[in-house]
Scaffold this active site. Sequence first.
Site, PDB file in Angstrom:
ATOM      1  N   ASP A  21      -7.349  -1.406  -4.079  1.00  0.00           N
ATOM      2  CA  ASP A  21      -8.334  -1.046  -3.048  1.00  0.00           C
ATOM      3  C   ASP A  21      -9.323  -0.015  -3.580  1.00  0.00           C
ATOM      4  OD1 ASP A  21      -6.932  -2.670  -1.232  1.00  0.00           O
ATOM      5  OD2 ASP A  21      -5.732  -0.993  -0.495  1.00  0.00           O
TER       6      ASP A  21
ATOM      7  N   ASP B 203       0.856  -1.188   0.000  1.00  0.00           N
ATOM      8  CA  ASP B 203       0.000   0.000   0.000  1.00  0.00           C
ATOM      9  C   ASP B 203       0.889   1.234   0.000  1.00  0.00           C
ATOM     10  OD1 ASP B 203      -2.487  -1.388   0.146  1.00  0.00           O
ATOM     11  OD2 ASP B 203      -2.200  -1.667   2.293  1.00  0.00           O
TER      12      ASP B 203
END
Length: 191
Positions: free
Chosen positions: A163, A137
Site C-alpha cells: 500500500d 495489513d
Amino acid sequence: MWPFSRQQNVSRILPIVPTAPRRFPVWFPAVLVLVLIALDQWLKAWALAHLQLNAPAIPVIPGVLDWELTFNTGAAWSMFSGSAVPLALGRILVGLGILSYLLWKPQGRFLTVVLSMIAAGAIGNSIDGLQRGQVTDMIHSPLLSAVTEAINGTRFPIFNIADMCVVGGTILLLVASLLPERKREKAVPEA
C-alpha cells in the site's frame, strides 16, 4: 583577466548538446519491483507469525507507528469488500502492465522508480488476494488516524508495504506532474 567568462570560453569550444534524461539499466525496474515485493511479503509473513488478530496495537514509535494485524478482502477503507480475487487479478494486470512498459520503453530515473513502486505494490497485494483471498495489513499510524478522525470521524486504514508503494508512488507522480517542467537552457552563441 580573460576577455570572456569561463562559461563563454567553454561554450565556444564545446557545443551545448541537449542530453537525454539519465536512465537506469534496462533490468533495474524488474530488480526494484522484486526487492519491494520481497520486502512486502516478508513483513506480511512476519506479521502472520508474530501478531494476533484483534489484539491490542503494539507501539513501534508511540503515537506515530503501531503493529496491528488485520485482513482486508477489498481495498482501502474496505471499499469493494469481498472482492479479493477480482481485485487481485486487476492489480496483477496493472502491476505487470507497468513493469512491461518500463522494460519495453525505459524512462528517466525518477519515473522508473515511481512506476516501479506502483507496480510492486499492485503485484504485492495481488499475491495476497490470490493466495489467501484477503490482503494482510499490519501497519497502523495513530497520527494519521487522528487526522482522519478529525476530518471525517473515521480511523485511517491499517496498511502494508505494498500500500505504501502504491500510495507513495502515486503521490510522487502527482506532485511531479504539477511542478513546472525543467528545461535545459541552451546557450545562444555570441556574434
